[in-house]
Write a protein that holds these residues in place. Structure first.
Motif, PDB file in Angstrom:
ATOM      1  N   GLY A 144     -76.388  15.531  47.042  1.00  0.00           N
ATOM      2  CA  GLY A 144     -76.059  14.145  47.348  1.00  0.00           C
ATOM      3  C   GLY A 144     -75.358  13.545  46.152  1.00  0.00           C
ATOM      4  N   PRO A 145     -74.373  12.657  46.354  1.00  0.00           N
ATOM      5  CA  PRO A 145     -73.555  12.170  45.245  1.00  0.00           C
ATOM      6  C   PRO A 145     -74.236  11.144  44.357  1.00  0.00           C
ATOM      7  CG  PRO A 145     -72.856  11.141  47.285  1.00  0.00           C
ATOM      8  CD  PRO A 145     -73.873  12.183  47.657  1.00  0.00           C
ATOM      9  N   ALA A 146     -75.372  10.573  44.793  1.00  0.00           N
ATOM     10  CA  ALA A 146     -76.026   9.535  43.995  1.00  0.00           C
ATOM     11  C   ALA A 146     -77.512   9.832  43.881  1.00  0.00           C
ATOM     12  CB  ALA A 146     -75.822   8.159  44.618  1.00  0.00           C
ATOM     13  N   PHE A 147     -78.108   9.389  42.777  1.00  0.00           N
ATOM     14  CA  PHE A 147     -79.518   9.596  42.513  1.00  0.00           C
ATOM     15  C   PHE A 147     -80.351   8.682  43.407  1.00  0.00           C
ATOM     16  CE2 PHE A 147     -83.349   9.743  39.724  1.00  0.00           C
ATOM     17  CZ  PHE A 147     -83.423  11.110  39.552  1.00  0.00           C
ATOM     18  N   LEU A 148     -81.575   9.098  43.694  1.00  0.00           N
ATOM     19  CA  LEU A 148     -82.457   8.333  44.570  1.00  0.00           C
ATOM     20  C   LEU A 148     -82.750   6.942  44.021  1.00  0.00           C
ATOM     21  CD1 LEU A 148     -84.416   8.268  47.034  1.00  0.00           C
ATOM     22  CD2 LEU A 148     -86.156   9.282  45.539  1.00  0.00           C
ATOM     23  N   ALA A 149     -82.852   6.816  42.694  1.00  0.00           N
ATOM     24  CA  ALA A 149     -83.235   5.551  42.060  1.00  0.00           C
ATOM     25  C   ALA A 149     -82.192   5.139  41.029  1.00  0.00           C
ATOM     26  CB  ALA A 149     -84.603   5.691  41.398  1.00  0.00           C
ATOM     27  N   PRO A 150     -81.983   3.826  40.836  1.00  0.00           N
ATOM     28  CA  PRO A 150     -80.965   3.377  39.874  1.00  0.00           C
ATOM     29  C   PRO A 150     -81.391   3.493  38.420  1.00  0.00           C
ATOM     30  CG  PRO A 150     -82.014   1.487  40.911  1.00  0.00           C
ATOM     31  CD  PRO A 150     -82.538   2.708  41.621  1.00  0.00           C
ATOM     32  N   MET A 279     -65.648   0.944  34.275  1.00  0.00           N
ATOM     33  CA  MET A 279     -67.051   0.786  33.919  1.00  0.00           C
ATOM     34  C   MET A 279     -67.807  -0.116  34.905  1.00  0.00           C
ATOM     35  SD  MET A 279     -67.510   2.807  31.444  1.00  0.00           S
ATOM     36  CE  MET A 279     -69.246   2.397  31.422  1.00  0.00           C
ATOM     37  N   GLU A 280     -67.114  -0.974  35.616  1.00  0.00           N
ATOM     38  CA  GLU A 280     -67.789  -1.860  36.561  1.00  0.00           C
ATOM     39  C   GLU A 280     -68.212  -1.122  37.821  1.00  0.00           C
ATOM     40  OE1 GLU A 280     -65.543  -5.342  37.382  1.00  0.00           O
ATOM     41  OE2 GLU A 280     -65.570  -6.060  35.314  1.00  0.00           O
ATOM     42  N   THR A 281     -67.361  -0.249  38.317  1.00  0.00           N
ATOM     43  CA  THR A 281     -67.679   0.477  39.552  1.00  0.00           C
ATOM     44  C   THR A 281     -68.254   1.864  39.284  1.00  0.00           C
ATOM     45  OG1 THR A 281     -65.404   1.324  39.682  1.00  0.00           O
ATOM     46  CG2 THR A 281     -65.892  -0.736  40.830  1.00  0.00           C
ATOM     47  N   MET A 282     -68.225   2.310  38.032  1.00  0.00           N
ATOM     48  CA  MET A 282     -68.712   3.634  37.659  1.00  0.00           C
ATOM     49  C   MET A 282     -69.640   3.514  36.447  1.00  0.00           C
ATOM     50  SD  MET A 282     -65.081   5.669  38.059  1.00  0.00           S
ATOM     51  CE  MET A 282     -63.978   5.161  39.372  1.00  0.00           C
ATOM     52  N   PRO A 283     -70.796   2.843  36.618  1.00  0.00           N
ATOM     53  CA  PRO A 283     -71.687   2.601  35.478  1.00  0.00           C
ATOM     54  C   PRO A 283     -72.420   3.862  35.037  1.00  0.00           C
ATOM     55  CG  PRO A 283     -72.713   1.857  37.499  1.00  0.00           C
ATOM     56  CD  PRO A 283     -71.325   2.259  37.869  1.00  0.00           C
ATOM     57  N   LEU A 284     -72.825   3.871  33.766  1.00  0.00           N
ATOM     58  CA  LEU A 284     -73.624   4.983  33.238  1.00  0.00           C
ATOM     59  C   LEU A 284     -75.109   4.777  33.496  1.00  0.00           C
ATOM     60  CD1 LEU A 284     -72.030   5.813  29.755  1.00  0.00           C
ATOM     61  CD2 LEU A 284     -71.343   6.582  32.033  1.00  0.00           C
ATOM     62  N   SER A 288     -77.793   5.380  40.829  1.00  0.00           N
ATOM     63  CA  SER A 288     -77.765   5.273  42.288  1.00  0.00           C
ATOM     64  C   SER A 288     -76.397   4.879  42.827  1.00  0.00           C
ATOM     65  CB  SER A 288     -78.806   4.257  42.766  1.00  0.00           C
ATOM     66  OG  SER A 288     -78.443   2.942  42.377  1.00  0.00           O
ATOM     67  N   VAL A 289     -75.471   4.530  41.924  1.00  0.00           N
ATOM     68  CA  VAL A 289     -74.127   4.115  42.344  1.00  0.00           C
ATOM     69  C   VAL A 289     -73.247   5.340  42.578  1.00  0.00           C
ATOM     70  CG1 VAL A 289     -72.017   2.913  41.641  1.00  0.00           C
ATOM     71  CG2 VAL A 289     -74.251   1.910  41.149  1.00  0.00           C
ATOM     72  N   VAL A 290     -72.673   5.435  43.753  1.00  0.00           N
ATOM     73  CA  VAL A 290     -71.690   6.486  44.030  1.00  0.00           C
ATOM     74  C   VAL A 290     -70.363   6.051  43.431  1.00  0.00           C
ATOM     75  CG1 VAL A 290     -70.459   7.778  45.803  1.00  0.00           C
ATOM     76  CG2 VAL A 290     -72.857   7.132  46.166  1.00  0.00           C
ATOM     77  N   TRP A 291     -69.843   6.806  42.496  1.00  0.00           N
ATOM     78  CA  TRP A 291     -68.549   6.460  41.914  1.00  0.00           C
ATOM     79  C   TRP A 291     -67.464   6.618  42.981  1.00  0.00           C
ATOM     80  CZ3 TRP A 291     -68.247   9.058  36.383  1.00  0.00           C
ATOM     81  CH2 TRP A 291     -69.261   8.489  35.568  1.00  0.00           C
ATOM     82  N   PRO A 292     -66.675   5.589  43.235  1.00  0.00           N
ATOM     83  CA  PRO A 292     -65.689   5.639  44.331  1.00  0.00           C
ATOM     84  C   PRO A 292     -64.591   6.679  44.070  1.00  0.00           C
ATOM     85  CG  PRO A 292     -65.428   3.640  43.022  1.00  0.00           C
ATOM     86  CD  PRO A 292     -66.685   4.285  42.547  1.00  0.00           C
ATOM     87  N   GLU A 293     -64.412   7.549  45.043  1.00  0.00           N
ATOM     88  CA  GLU A 293     -63.412   8.608  44.882  1.00  0.00           C
ATOM     89  C   GLU A 293     -61.990   8.091  45.068  1.00  0.00           C
ATOM     90  OE1 GLU A 293     -64.226  12.511  46.505  1.00  0.00           O
ATOM     91  OE2 GLU A 293     -66.313  11.926  46.892  1.00  0.00           O
TER      92      GLU A 293
END
Length: 376
Positions: A144-150, A279-284, A288-293
């Motif tokens: 899955g592209p995003a982690f279960l928890a932020p 950095m706003e849409t692809m935080p470190l 839980s945020v899916v980085w937009p492709e």
């Protein structure tokens, strides 16, 4: 017309920020994982991983770094064309060894051997001395592209929920899994899904080899920041995407499906990298945020090839399940894990490995070759 991606953002330590109470979260995480390991060890007499205890495929292959990579992709161990031995371990999440009808998210751990670069263990005073001269790079991935928890704190809450199901009656888990799979199908039909339902047993009963696997949390990528994915690309593998597996009366049906595949086929995967470009849409610090492709596509940087082989055996399990540890913190400085989720997992992976090796008698050291790989 496809838009040209923005330039990759160079790493800066200001992009990372310790979460409030992170050290306490780390301590509770260790306590929770140790409890899972102690429970399963007491029940089975065999020391297993705190999570991802059951393996379904144990493979040997080679990774080839692609020629002609763009400068922003030619970073770290991918800076130059090269070839490395690889171990691949397919698994599912729980810390106890369950019937495959309890269907949970799939994991893939990849270990490269003989990589160049400064090892993170050589800079870590808490690392085991045997790891100081390691030459490995691990990628620990989930389908899955995003982690279960932020955040690390919320991850701890999810782990406690999973831990609460350890050592429960297997038949009840199978019944719960069946119900959750039905709920998950309804959610997906409506255009959604639930990571929590999947983690507790609601994952579709699909082939582990047909999945694309993701790091979910970011890592350093040379001077940049990135997420990593491993995707099936050879026709026989790609045909398994979403393919159902008959698990009725087959407690190890996923394992058998892998063995059946590699009895007849070779396989090829792409290693892909998604660079941080916003950095706003692809935080470190929010895994839980899916980085937009559409802002940052995944680009292939390497290929992994595995020839026909056993796929799984008791001898392979003794070598890999009992004798190897996988961690995103096994690797080079150029690919250091980033963010709170990765930071708290560092000690957790180490604790789990030490728990196992102290009870199995295996040496806690990274492999330097695969000369002892079983023939069958």
């Amino acid at each position: 017309m496809t838009a040209i991606p923005k330039p990759a953002i160079p790493y800066d330590s200001r992009h990372e920020a310790e979460e409030e109470g992170e050290q306490e979260t780390r301590a509770q995480l260790l306590h929770t994982l140790h409890g899972i390991s102690a429970t399963t060890y007491k029940d089975s007499g065999h020391a297993s991983r705190s999570v991802h205890a059951k393996s379904h495929g144990l493979l040997r292959g080679h990774l080839h770094v692609l020629d002609g990579l763009a400068p922003e992709l030619a970073q770290g161990i991918f800076a130059q064309p090269g070839r490395f031995e690889v171990v691949m371990r397919y698994s599912t999440i729980p810390g106890d060894l369950l019937d495959d009808k309890v269907s949970t998210p799939r994991g893939l751990a990849v270990k490269l051997i003989g990589v160049p670069g400064v090892q993170l263990s050589s800079l870590d005073p808490d690392a085991d001395a045997a790891d100081h001269d390691a030459t490995t790079q691990d990628f620990v991935l989930v389908n899955g592209p995003a982690f279960l928890a932020p955040t690390a704190r919320q991850f701890l809450g999810s782990l406690k929920l999973l831990a609460s199901t350890t050592d429960k009656v297997p038949r009840l888990k199978q019944a719960l899994s069946t119900v959750l799979q039905g709920v998950e199908k309804v959610l997906e039909a409506a255009g959604g899904d639930s990571g929590a339902l999947k983690s507790l047993g609601g994952h579709p009963e699909t082939h582990v080899l047909g999945e694309t696997y993701y790091s979910q949390a970011p890592i350093l990528y040379g001077q940049y920041m990135a997420k990593v994915a491993v995707a099936p690309v050879s026709p026989e593998l790609a045909a398994l995407k979403g393919a159902p597996v008959d698990l009725h009366g087959k407690p190890n049906g996923l394992r058998q499906a892998v063995m059946d595949f590699f009895a007849r086929h070779s396989a090829t995967w792409e290693v892909r990298v998604q660079l941080c470009r916003n950095m706003e849409t692809m935080p470190l610090e929010d895994a839980s945020v899916v980085w937009p492709e559409d802002e940052s596509p995944y680009f292939a940087v390497a290929r992994i090839t595995a020839l026909p082989q056993a796929g799984w055996s008791e001898a392979l399990s003794r070598l890999v399940d009992d004798g190897m540890a996988f961690s995103p913190w096994h690797g080079v400085l150029a690919h250091r894990p980033l963010g709170s989720i990765m930071r708290v997992r560092k000690a957790a992976y180490r604790m789990s490995a030490r728990f196992r090796f102290e009870r199995t008698g295996h040496l806690m050291q990274e492999p330097r070759n695969l000369d002892d790989w079983p023939a069958g």
